[in-house]
Design a protein around this motif. Structure first.
Motif, PDB file in Angstrom:
ATOM      1  N   GLU A  14     -13.506  12.233 -15.793  1.00 21.54           N
ATOM      2  CA  GLU A  14     -13.348  13.484 -16.557  1.00 21.54           C
ATOM      3  C   GLU A  14     -12.227  14.347 -15.992  1.00 21.54           C
ATOM      4  N   LEU A  15     -12.082  14.310 -14.684  1.00 24.47           N
ATOM      5  CA  LEU A  15     -11.091  15.155 -14.015  1.00 24.47           C
ATOM      6  C   LEU A  15      -9.719  14.483 -13.924  1.00 24.47           C
ATOM      7  N   GLY A  16      -9.606  13.229 -14.428  1.00 20.86           N
ATOM      8  CA  GLY A  16      -8.305  12.553 -14.430  1.00 20.86           C
ATOM      9  C   GLY A  16      -8.055  11.655 -13.235  1.00 20.86           C
ATOM     10  N   TYR A  17      -9.149  11.173 -12.622  1.00 20.64           N
ATOM     11  CA  TYR A  17      -8.993  10.345 -11.427  1.00 20.64           C
ATOM     12  C   TYR A  17      -9.796   9.052 -11.533  1.00 20.64           C
ATOM     13  N   VAL A  18      -9.444   8.071 -10.704  1.00 20.52           N
ATOM     14  CA  VAL A  18     -10.322   6.929 -10.474  1.00 20.52           C
ATOM     15  C   VAL A  18     -10.633   6.884  -8.975  1.00 20.52           C
ATOM     16  N   ILE A  19     -11.791   6.321  -8.649  1.00 23.92           N
ATOM     17  CA  ILE A  19     -12.190   6.247  -7.238  1.00 23.92           C
ATOM     18  C   ILE A  19     -11.851   4.863  -6.691  1.00 23.92           C
ATOM     19  N   LYS A  20     -11.151   4.834  -5.577  1.00 21.42           N
ATOM     20  CA  LYS A  20     -10.767   3.585  -4.919  1.00 21.42           C
ATOM     21  C   LYS A  20     -11.086   3.706  -3.437  1.00 21.42           C
ATOM     22  N   LEU A  21     -11.398   2.570  -2.806  1.00 25.47           N
ATOM     23  CA  LEU A  21     -11.514   2.584  -1.349  1.00 25.47           C
ATOM     24  C   LEU A  21     -10.087   2.483  -0.804  1.00 25.47           C
ATOM     25  N   LEU A  22      -9.598   3.599  -0.261  1.00 22.40           N
ATOM     26  CA  LEU A  22      -8.191   3.662   0.118  1.00 22.40           C
ATOM     27  C   LEU A  22      -8.037   3.615   1.639  1.00 22.40           C
ATOM     28  N   ALA A  23      -7.212   2.693   2.093  1.00 22.06           N
ATOM     29  CA  ALA A  23      -6.856   2.624   3.508  1.00 22.06           C
ATOM     30  C   ALA A  23      -5.550   3.374   3.690  1.00 22.06           C
ATOM     31  N   VAL A  24      -5.533   4.316   4.613  1.00 22.24           N
ATOM     32  CA  VAL A  24      -4.344   5.155   4.792  1.00 22.24           C
ATOM     33  C   VAL A  24      -3.922   5.158   6.254  1.00 22.24           C
ATOM     34  N   GLY A  25      -2.663   4.864   6.491  1.00 17.73           N
ATOM     35  CA  GLY A  25      -2.083   4.991   7.824  1.00 17.73           C
ATOM     36  C   GLY A  25      -0.887   5.920   7.732  1.00 17.73           C
ATOM     37  N   ARG A  26      -0.818   6.905   8.631  1.00 19.53           N
ATOM     38  CA  ARG A  26       0.291   7.866   8.591  1.00 19.53           C
ATOM     39  C   ARG A  26       0.882   8.033   9.966  1.00 19.53           C
ATOM     40  N   ASP A  27       2.191   8.124  10.001  1.00 23.56           N
ATOM     41  CA  ASP A  27       2.866   8.445  11.240  1.00 23.56           C
ATOM     42  C   ASP A  27       3.415   9.856  11.107  1.00 23.56           C
ATOM     43  N   HIS A  28       2.724  10.794  11.806  1.00 27.24           N
ATOM     44  CA  HIS A  28       3.168  12.199  11.796  1.00 27.24           C
ATOM     45  C   HIS A  28       4.100  12.381  12.989  1.00 27.24           C
ATOM     46  N   GLY A  29       5.308  11.875  12.876  1.00 29.89           N
ATOM     47  CA  GLY A  29       6.282  12.037  13.958  1.00 29.89           C
ATOM     48  C   GLY A  29       5.805  11.533  15.311  1.00 29.89           C
ATOM     49  N   GLY A  30       5.141  10.376  15.339  1.00 25.40           N
ATOM     50  CA  GLY A  30       4.737   9.801  16.622  1.00 25.40           C
ATOM     51  C   GLY A  30       3.237   9.825  16.869  1.00 25.40           C
ATOM     52  N   GLU A  31       2.504  10.607  16.080  1.00 26.30           N
ATOM     53  CA  GLU A  31       1.046  10.605  16.142  1.00 26.30           C
ATOM     54  C   GLU A  31       0.521   9.958  14.869  1.00 26.30           C
ATOM     55  N   LEU A  32      -0.406   9.016  15.025  1.00 27.55           N
ATOM     56  CA  LEU A  32      -0.912   8.311  13.848  1.00 27.55           C
ATOM     57  C   LEU A  32      -2.276   8.854  13.422  1.00 27.55           C
ATOM     58  N   SER A  58      -0.034  -1.800  12.876  1.00 25.74           N
ATOM     59  CA  SER A  58       0.627  -2.289  14.096  1.00 25.74           C
ATOM     60  C   SER A  58       2.055  -2.713  13.769  1.00 25.74           C
ATOM     61  N   ILE A  59       2.219  -3.395  12.629  1.00 21.62           N
ATOM     62  CA  ILE A  59       3.551  -3.876  12.268  1.00 21.62           C
ATOM     63  C   ILE A  59       4.432  -2.732  11.766  1.00 21.62           C
ATOM     64  N   ALA A  60       3.899  -1.943  10.850  1.00 20.27           N
ATOM     65  CA  ALA A  60       4.726  -0.919  10.206  1.00 20.27           C
ATOM     66  C   ALA A  60       5.131   0.175  11.178  1.00 20.27           C
ATOM     67  N   PHE A  61       4.192   0.569  12.051  1.00 22.86           N
ATOM     68  CA  PHE A  61       4.491   1.673  12.976  1.00 22.86           C
ATOM     69  C   PHE A  61       4.948   1.152  14.339  1.00 22.86           C
ATOM     70  N   GLN A  62       5.028  -0.179  14.462  1.00 23.13           N
ATOM     71  CA  GLN A  62       5.514  -0.836  15.681  1.00 23.13           C
ATOM     72  C   GLN A  62       4.829  -0.313  16.928  1.00 23.13           C
ATOM     73  N   THR A  63       3.511  -0.346  16.882  1.00 26.48           N
ATOM     74  CA  THR A  63       2.729   0.092  18.029  1.00 26.48           C
ATOM     75  C   THR A  63       1.429  -0.694  18.031  1.00 26.48           C
ATOM     76  N   GLU A  64       0.566  -0.430  19.025  1.00 24.39           N
ATOM     77  CA  GLU A  64      -0.677  -1.176  19.101  1.00 24.39           C
ATOM     78  C   GLU A  64      -1.802  -0.264  18.648  1.00 24.39           C
ATOM     79  N   VAL A  65      -2.535  -0.664  17.611  1.00 22.48           N
ATOM     80  CA  VAL A  65      -3.685   0.142  17.205  1.00 22.48           C
ATOM     81  C   VAL A  65      -4.925  -0.750  17.190  1.00 22.48           C
ATOM     82  N   HIS A  66      -6.078  -0.121  17.229  1.00 24.26           N
ATOM     83  CA  HIS A  66      -7.340  -0.852  17.356  1.00 24.26           C
ATOM     84  C   HIS A  66      -8.321  -0.415  16.277  1.00 24.26           C
TER      85      HIS A  66
END
Lengths: 429, 429
Positions: free
Chosen positions: B240-258, B210-218
C-alpha cells in the motif's frame, strides 16, 4: 617501482583516466608492488587548458613520444574513431606494449586484426570500456561465463536513445523535443545519427556477440533500425498496453546460426529491462547452464568509462607483476553464419492510419484472418481530419509473416499508411 | 592432452559439475589444448545410483584416491559444510593442487586461512560459486571493479527467503504457509533456520565484503535479523505504501569503518532490487568511479552453480596452459573495523498494536514529536478484539533514535506491543 603508462587523447574519458589512475596509484602499488604512473599524454592542442594534468605528466603532440618510448609498457587509447587510433594501437602492439582502449568503433570494425597483432607480439589488448561503460560485460562473458553456451544477448546499450525514450515516456513529448533536451544536457551530440539511428548500439552488439558466441561478426551483419520514427503516441499506446519502448540490441544463437538486430522494441513492464532508464545500460544474457543473468549500470560518462579502463590497467599490472604477459586467446571457435531467420517468432505492435470510412477495421481484420495471424489486442483511437488510428498487437508470428502482413496492409486502399511496426519482447519465464 | 580433475562430493551441485564438464570438454580443448576430465569422484556411498557418472569416472570412498593422486591438478569441492571439506581442501592445496569450491560456509569462516595456504603453495583457490550461484560477483569485484573504492554493497543473496517473501507478496499468505510451500518445492530445507534466520545471507555478505572492501570481516561482525517475524499484513501494508519487503544484505564502507547487516527491509517499488523475485539473486554495488551497478541472476540450483564452478575450472585451465600458476593476491589491504554506527540514517517502518482507546494515536504522535522524529506516512488500520493497528513510516532518523523510539513506545501503557520495525531503503538517485 613505477609502471609507466602512455595515454593517447585527453578528452572526457582521458581526463577521467588521468585522475582515476592517480587516485588509485597507492592502492595498486600496495596490491602489486608496481605503481602505475602516466608518463606521457598525446594531445592535439598543447596549449589547451587541462585542469587535470600535472607537471610530471608530459603533454606531447608527437605520437612517437608515446609509442616509441621504451619505458612505457601500457598504452591507453581514448581518442576514439578509426584513424589515427588504429595506426597508433597497431604500432604500440608491435612495440610490445599492452593496450587498453575504450574505442568501440575500432574494436567493432577491426577487433580481429588488432587481437591477432597483439597475439603475434605476446601482448594484451583489453577493451572492457568499449561496451557498457562501467558495467563489467567483456570480463564476465570472456572469463566467468565460459562454461556456458550463450544463446541470447539482449541489451539496452546506448545511453542517448535510452535517455530520449525515457524522456518521451515520462514527459510524453515527441522524439525531436526529447533529442533537443538530450543535446542541451550533453547526452546527445550535435550530429546524433550514430546514436539515434542505432549504429552505436549495433557496434557494441558486434563486440558482445563476437565474445559471447565465440565467432567473428561484422557491423553489416546487424539489422539496424533507429528510433526517429517512434512517436509520443507510440510511447503512450505502449504504456496503455503494459509496455515500455526501448532500443533493444538482440543477438541470438539458434544452434549455430546467429541473428543480430537493433530495433525499437516493446518491453513488458514486468521485464527487468523495462526498468533501465535514462543513461543506464543493461545486458541480459542467457546461458545454457547459468540461465538468465542481467548486468546493469552506467553506460557512459567520464568516470564510469575510466572505471572500466583503469580496471583493465590494474588487471595488466597484476599480470605483469606475476610475469604473465601473453594475451588470453580471443576464442573464435567456429564460423557461425549470421542469417535473417524467416521463422523467428515475435509479437508485433502495428500502428495504422486509416481513412475514416465504414468497414475499414473489418477489412484489416479480414486481412489478418486470411494470413492466419491472430490479434491479441486492438485499440481504435481518436479520429482527426478524416483519419482513424488502429493499434494492433499480434500474437506470435514469424518475421516472414510480419513482412507479408505489412506489404498487404500497405496495399489496402482504405488505409492511409502503416505508421509504425515494432517487435514485442516476451515476458521472461 | 587431458587435464585431470578430482571431484569431492557428488550431490546436486557435484552432479551438475560432472555433466557440465563433460558438455564443455571439447570446447575447452579447442580453446586451450587441454581437455578437462573428471578422473575420480569422492562419495560417501559407492552403491548409490548416480545416473550422471560414467565408467571412466572412478567413484571412490577414500579421500586419498583424489587428494594423493599426482595426476590430478584441480580439485573441485562440492561437499559443503566445514568438515571434512576444510581438511580435504587444505591437503589438496599442500599437494599443489588448485581448488575450486562452492562452499560458502567454509570460505566465510576460514577464507583467509585457506587463501594463505594456497598462496604458500603457489596454487589458486577459486570460489565464484560460493556467492550468488551463476551470477559473476567474485570475478567482477576482484578483477573488473578494482579501479573503484566500493562504498556500498546491497544484495538479495538468499533464494529461499526471497522465494518465501515473493510468495507472501503475491499470495498474501503468512510466513509459515509460504515456508511449507518452499519446503515442498525443495527451495527450503527441512531445517530452514540457516536461510530464514539470515545466516546464509550473512555468510555470503562476509565473502563479498571481504573482497569489495579488501579487508577481513567475520560472521560475528554482521548484524543479522531473519524474516520469521514478517507477517502477511506487513507485506500488504508495504505494498500500500509503495514498497516490497526483501531480506537485504547491506555492507557499507563509511570512509574506513564498515557496517554490515542482513535485515528484512522495505524496498521502493521503483528500485531495481524490488523486481528481484522468486529464487533470483541480485547484488547492487556502488563504486566511487563506476557509480551504481547491479548484477542479477539465479542464485542457486544444480546447473547455475555448476556454471560458476566450471567457469572457475576453465579459468584455471587457461592459466595452466599459459604457464601462469600463482594465485592472484587476495588483496587484504587494510584493517577496517566493523562498527555499529549510531548515526546511520534510515526511514523506518513501524507497526504497532494499540489498545483501542481514545487518545492512543495522539500519545504516539506526541512521543515521536518529543523525540524530534517526524512521520512521513501514517496508516491506522482495522480494529479487532479491542485492538487498533498503527503503521508509521518515519522520515530519516539515526539508528540510535530508532532504538530510543522503540524503547519509549514499548513503555507506553496505551500500546499492546511494537509488532514490527524494519528499515526502508531509499530510492536510488
Amino acid at each position: 617501482m613505477d609502471l609507466e603508462i602512455g595515454l593517447l587523447g585527453c578528452g572526457t574519458v582521458g581526463a577521467g583516466v588521468v585522475s582515476l589512475v592517480r587516485r588509485r596509484a597507492d592502492k595498486v602499488a600496495q596490491m602489486t608492488g608496481l605503481r602505475p604512473t602516466i608518463k606521457s599524454i598525446l594531445v592535439r592542442d598543447l596549449d589547451k587548458e587541462r585542469g587535470v594534468v600535472f607537471d610530471h605528466e608530459r603533454l606531447t603532440s608527437r605520437p612517437e613520444d608515446v609509442l616509441q618510448d621504451d619505458g612505457i609498457q601500457i598504452v591507453i587509447e581514448t581518442i576514439g574513431g578509426i584513424e589515427p587510433a588504429k595506426t597508433y594501437i597497431l604500432e604500440a602492439l608491435r612495440r610490445n606494449k599492452h593496450v587498453v582502449t575504450a574505442n568501440k568503433d575500432l574494436i567493432a570494425a577491426h577487433g580481429p586484426e588488432i587481437l591477432r597483432v597483439a597475439e603475434e607480439n605476446h601482448v594484451s589488448v583489453l577493451f572492457e570500456a568499449a561496451v557498457g561503460g562501467a558495467i563489467p560485460l567483456v570480463g564476465p562473458l570472456k572469463e566467468n561465463l565460459t562454461a556456458n553456451e550463450v544463446t541470447d544477448l539482449k541489451g539496452i546499450i546506448n545511453g542517448t536513445t535510452n535517455f530520449i525514450l525515457s524522456e518521451m515516456t515520462s514527459r510524453l513529448i515527441d522524439f525531436e523535443e526529447a533529442l533537443t533536451m538530450a543535446q542541451e544536457l550533453g547526452y546527445a551530440e550535435a550530429d546524433p545519427s550514430s546514436d539515434v539511428d542505432g549504429l552505436d548500439a549495433a557496434r557494441k552488439l558486434v563486440i558482445l556477440s563476437s565474445i559471447a558466441f565465440q565467432t567473428e561478426v561484422h557491423l553489416t551483419d546487424v539489422r539496424v533500425e533507429g528510433i526517429r520514427h517512434v512517436r509520443a503516441k507510440d510511447v503512450r499506446y505502449a504504456d496503455e498496453l503494459g509496455y515500455v519502448i526501448k532500443l533493444l540490441a538482440v543477438g541470438r544463437d539458434h544452434g549455430g546460426e546467429l541473428t543480430l538486430s537493433v530495433r525499437p522494441t516493446l518491453i513488458p513492464k514486468v521485464h527487468p529491462l523495462a526498468h533501465v532508464s535514462d543513461a543506464y545500460n543493461a545486458l541480459y544474457v542467457r546461458g545454457d547452464a547459468a540461465g538468465d543473468l542481467m548486468f546493469f549500470g552506467r553506460g557512459a560518462g567520464s568516470m564510469p568509462t575510466a572505471s572500466a579502463v583503469v580496471g583493465d590497467v590494474i588487471a595488466l599490472v597484476r599480470n605483469l607483476k606475476l610475469g604473465y604477459v601473453a594475451s588470453s586467446p580471443q576464442g573464435t571457435l567456429s564460423v557461425k553464419p549470421v542469417v535473417d531467420r524467416e521463422d523467428e517468432r515475435y509479437k508485433y505492435y502495428v500502428r495504422l492510419l486509416a481513412h475514416d470510412q465504414p468497414g475499414v477495421f473489418a477489412r484489416v481484420a479480414q486481412l489478418f484472418g486470411e494470413a492466419h495471424a491472430s490479434m491479441e489486442t486492438v485499440l481504435q483511437k481518436r479520429v482527426q481530419s478524416g483519419c482513424a488510428e488502429i493499434v494492433i498487437v499480434t500474437h506470435d508470428i514469424s518475421s516472414a509473416k510480419s513482412r507479408y502482413l505489412v506489404d498487404q496492409l500497405q496495399k489496402l486502399p482504405q488505409l492511409h499508411s502503416v505508421e509504425c511496426v515494432m517487435p514485442v519482447e516476451p515476458v521472461t519465464e
